[in-house]
Enzyme design. Structure first.
Site, mmCIF file in Angstrom:
data_model
loop_
_atom_site.group_PDB
_atom_site.id
_atom_site.type_symbol
_atom_site.label_atom_id
_atom_site.label_comp_id
_atom_site.label_asym_id
_atom_site.label_seq_id
_atom_site.Cartn_x
_atom_site.Cartn_y
_atom_site.Cartn_z
ATOM 1 C CD GLU A 322 -2.923 -0.893 2.207
ATOM 2 O OE1 GLU A 322 -4.170 -1.248 2.168
ATOM 3 O OE2 GLU A 322 -2.510 -0.579 3.495
ATOM 4 C CG HIS A 346 -6.247 -9.870 3.605
ATOM 5 N ND1 HIS A 346 -7.497 -10.241 3.949
ATOM 6 C CD2 HIS A 346 -6.271 -8.546 3.982
ATOM 7 C CE1 HIS A 346 -8.257 -9.208 4.677
ATOM 8 N NE2 HIS A 346 -7.460 -8.121 4.781
ATOM 9 C CE LYS A 442 -1.930 -1.018 6.981
ATOM 10 N NZ LYS A 442 -2.918 -0.640 6.081
#
Ligand SMILES: NC(=O)C1=CN([C@@H]2O[C@H](COP(=O)(O)OP(=O)(O)OC[C@H]3O[C@@H](n4cnc5c(N)ncnc54)[C@H](OP(=O)(O)O)[C@@H]3O)[C@@H](O)[C@H]2O)C=CC1
Ligand SMILES: O=C1O[C@H](COP(=O)(O)O)[C@@H](O)[C@H](O)[C@H]1O
Length: 597
Positions: A322, A346, A442
Site C-alpha cells: 500500500e 488475506h 504499508k
C-alpha cells in the site's frame, strides 16, 4: 431486470453451487428450500425427494409446472449427506418449521440486514455502498430492510444523510442512480443502543418486526465493531434479536483474535450463542474478483493444473503493498501489526486457494476441506524466515511523509511491524521444497496485490546461450494481479522479429479493463450477497482459522518476546533490504523488482 442472482437460468453459477448443497442434503423426505424466481424472490417451497428417480434437475418447477425457478438455499438443519441422482419435485405444503401454505402469489420471507457499528469507518466506506450496489443490481430480496445500530444518537433521517454521502461507489454514475438511491435510503433505519444491552437489542427486535413482511423473517447482523465488543454484541443480538422463524446469521469482521489462544477463545465464545453455520467470518480478499478466479484458472484450463507443482514451479510470491500508512487506524494497527493484519489472513487465504488439491466439488465444505488440508500440511514459520520493517518519515518533493510512530495513537517507541516478508513451506508431495514467499507492507512506493508464479528453467534449453549463466533468470512467470488494474499475464521468451536471433521477454496479457466492459464488483458486494444467500464458500471455517493461527502464532510470539527491532524504511520506498536477503536465501528474486514487471 438487471442481470443478477435472481434469474431463472439453470446455468447461473450461483445456482449451481446452491444446487450442489441441495444434493448434499436431500436425503430426508421433505426439504424446505428458498426458491428464487423472477418477480417471486425468496419464496419458500416444500420439496419432496424421490430417490427412485434417475435425475436431479437444477431448477424446480412450481406446483402447476408453469414457472421455472432456481433453488437458492436450504433452511433446515438436517445433517449433510451426499445422495446423487435424486429427483425433487414440488410437493403440497408442509406444516413444519412455520412454513404456511404454498402460495406463489405471496412472498413469504423478508431479510433484514443490521449493520452493528453503523457509525464507523468500515460501515460508511464499504458496507452501505456495497448494499446499495446490490440493491441497484436487483440482487437483494424483494422484502429487505437495512438497520444501522450503534451507540451514537441518530435519527433515521440522520442515518440516511450519513449513508447518502457514502454512496459514491461505482454505481453513482449510472442511469437513474438518484432515484434508486432514494428508494434505497427509504429502506434504511437506525436504532441507537449499547452493544452489551439485551434490552436495547430487544428494542431493535421490536422495530425489526414492524418492518418484516410475511411469515419468514430472516436476519443478518454485520458486526462492524472493534473486536473487544464482538462477544457482547453477539450475546445481546442472539438473545434478544434472533429471528423467531427464519435464519439468523452473523458476519464477523477480522481480526479473529491475535494468536491461536485468543482466536480459540473467540470461537468458543461465539459458539455459546451461535452455531458454526450461523457464523460468517469475512476475509474480504476472498471476495476479490481475481482471487475468486484462481480456482477457475487452475481447474478449468488444461495448461495450468499439470504445471501446478514442485516439478515445474520454482517459487510462488504473494505480494501486498500500500502506498499509504496506517492513517487513522494506528490505534487498531499497533495491537496487531502487518503480519496479523494482512499475512495471516488475506495472503494465507490466497495461498491456500492457490495450493490446495482439487476439491471434490464446488460446494463450500469441499473447498474448505481442501484449504484446511493444505494449511495443515504447512510448516509453522521459523523466526529465521521472517524479516520485519517499520516506516520512518521521509521528505520528497517538499512534502513530508510521517513516520508510523508520528501517529498520535501509536506509542512513540512502538516496535510493531508495518512491513514483513516471510518464507513458508508446504510439506506435501505437490509442494515439497517450493518456497512460498510473502511480502506485505504499508507506506511503500505503490499499491498492489499480486501472485507471482516463477517456473523452472527449460531443461536442455537450445537457447541457453541467450540467457547467460543464470538459466533461472529468464524463465516463465505467471502474474495474477489482484489489484489495481486486474490482470493475468504470462511472461514468455520470444524471438525479437528480425534477421538475428535475439530473444526478449514478452507478456501474454489478459488485462481485464480491455477484455471485459462490465464493472468489477467490490469484494463486499459479493460477500454480502453470499451471506444473504447462505453461501459459505468464501467465508472462513473455524478449523481453517485454527490451522492459520498455528502457522503464525509461534513466530509472532518469538518476535514479541525477543522485542525484535524492525528494519526502518522510508515512507514511499520499496521496503527493507532484508526482504532481498530472505529471498536470496532461497535463490529467489522478487518479481515486482524486475525491470519489465
Ligand atoms: N475500517 C477498515 O478499513 C477495516 C475494518 N475492519 C474491521 O471491521 C471492524 C470495524 O472497523 P471500523 O469501522 O474501522 O471500526 P471503528 O473504530 O470505526 O468502530 C465502529 C464503531 O464501533 C463503535 N466503537 C468504536 N470503538 C468502540 C469502543 N471502544 N467501545 C464500543 N464501541 C466502539 C463506534 O460506534 P458508536 O460509538 O456509535 O457506538 C464506531 O463507529 C473492526 O473489527 C475492524 O478490525 C476490517 C477491515 C478493514
Ligand atoms: O483488511 C485490511 O485490508 C485493507 C486493504 O484492503 P484493500 O481491499 O483496500 O486492498 C488494509 O488497508 C487494512 O489495513 C486491513 O485491515
Amino acid at each position: 431486470m438487471a442481470s443478477c442472482c435472481f434469474s431463472s437460468s439453470a446455468t447461473n453459477s450461483r445456482s449451481i453451487y446452491s444446487s450442489a448443497s441441495i444434493l448434499q442434503r436431500i436425503q430426508q423426505q421433505h426439504v424446505i428450500v428458498s426458491v428464487a424466481s423472477p418477480g417471486l424472490q425468496y419464496n419458500k417451497f416444500s420439496l419432496r425427494s424421490n430417490s427412485n428417480s434417475p435425475s436431479f434437475p437444477l431448477a424446480a418447477a412450481s406446483q402447476d409446472g408453469a414457472i421455472s425457478t432456481t433453488v437458492t438455499s436450504i433452511e433446515n438443519d438436517i445433517p449433510l449427506k451426499k445422495v446423487r441422482d435424486t429427483k425433487i419435485s414440488v410437493a403440497p405444503p408442509e406444516e413444519s418449521k412455520g412454513i404456511t401454505p404454498f402460495d406463489l402469489n405471496k412472498d413469504k420471507s423478508s431479510v433484514t440486514i443490521t449493520v452493528v457499528g453503523a457509525s464507523g469507518d468500515l460501515a460508511k466506506k464499504k458496507i452501505f455502498p456495497a448494499l446499495f450496489a446490490l440493491y441497484y443490481e436487483d440482487c437483494l430480496p424483494e422484502h429487505f430492510t437495512i438497520f444501522g445500530y450503534a451507540r451514537s444518537k441518530m435519527t433515521d433521517a440522520e442515518l440516511r444523510e450519513m449513508v447518502s454521502k457514502t454512496l459514491t461507489c461505482r454505481i453513482d454514475k449510472r442511469a437513474n442512480c438518484g432515484e434508486k438511491m432514494e428508494q434505497f435510503l427509504k429502506r434504511c433505519f437506525y436504532h441507537s443502543g449499547q452493544y452489551d444491552s439485551e434490552a436495547n437489542f430487544a428494542e431493535l427486535d421490536k422495530k425489526l418486526k414492524e418492518h418484516e413482511a410475511g411469515t419468514i423473517a430472516n436476519r443478518l447482523f454485520y458486526l462492524s465493531i472493534p473486536p473487544n465488543i464482538f462477544i457482547n454484541a453477539v450475546k445481546s443480538a442472539s438473545t434478544s434479536a434472533s429471528s423467531a422463524n427464519g435464519w439468523t446469521r452473523v458476519i464477523v469482521e477480522k481480526p479473529f483474535g491475535r494468536d491461536s489462544e485468543s482466536s480459540a477463545a473467540l470461537t468458543t465464545a461465539l459458539k455459546q450463542y451461535l452455531e458454526e453455520d450461523q457464523i460468517f467470518r469475512i476475509d474480504h480478499y476472498l471476495g476479490k474478483e481475481l482471487v475468486e478466479n484462481l480456482s477457475v484458472l487452475r481447474f478449468s484450463n488444461l495448461i495450468f493444473e499439470p504445471l501446478w507443482s514442485r516439478q515445474f514451479i520454482r517459487n510462488v510470491q504473494l505480494i501486498f503493498s500500500e502506498d499509504f500508512g496506517t492513517e487513522g487506524r494506528g490505534g487498531y494497527f499497533d495491537n496487531y501489526g502487518i503480519v496479523r493484519d494482512i499475512m495471516q489472513n488475506h495472503l494465507l487465504q490466497i495461498l491456500a486457494l492457490f495450493a490446495m488439491e482439487t476439491p471434490v466439488s464446488l460446494d463450500a465444505e469441499d473447498i474448505r476441506n481442501e484449504k484446511v488440508k493444505v494449511l495443515r500440511s504447512m510448516r509453522p514459520i521459523q523466526l529465521d524466515d521472517v524479516v520485519i520493517g517499520q516506516y520512518k518519515s521521509h521528505t520528497r518533493g517538499g512534502v513530508n511523509y510521517p513516520a508510523y510512530t508520528d501517529d498520535k495513537t501509536v506509542p512513540h517507541n512502538s516496535l510493531t511491524p508495518t512491513f514483513a516478508a516471510a518464507a513458508l513451506f508446504i510439506d506435501n508431495a505437490r509442494w515439497d521444497g517450493v518456497p512460498f514467499l510473502m511480502k506485505a507492507g504499508k507506506a511503500l512506493h505503490d499499491r498492489r496485490t499480486e501472485i507471482r508464479v516463477q517456473f523452472r528453467h527449460v531443461p536442455g534449453n537450445l537457447y541457453k546461450r541467450n540467457f547467460g549463466t543464470d538459466l533461472d533468470h529468464e524463465t516463465n512467470e505467471l502474474v495474477i494481479r489482484v489489484q489495481p488494474d486486474e490482470a493475468i499475464y504470462l511472461k514468455i521468451n520470444n524471438k525479437v522479429p528480425g534477421l538475428g536471433m535475439r530473444l526478449d521477454r514478452s507478456n501474454l496479457n489478459l488485462l481485464y479493463s480491455t477484455r471485459y466492459s462490465g464493472e468489477i464488483p467490490d469484494a463486499y458486494e459479493r460477500l454480502l450477497l453470499d451471506a444473504v444467500e447462505g453461501e459459505r464458500r468464501l467465508f472462513i471455517r473455524s478449523d481453517e482459522l485454527d490451522a492459520a493461527w498455528s502457522l503464525f502464532t509461534p513466530v509472532l510470539k518469538d518476535l514479541e518476546d525477543k522485542k525484535t527491532v524492525p528494519e526502518y524504511y522510508p515512507y514511499g520506498s520499496r521496503g527493507p533490504v532484508g526482504a532481498h536477503y530472505l529471498a536470496a536465501k532461497y535463490k529467489v528474486r522478487w518479481g515486482d523488482f524486475a525491470g519489465d514487471q
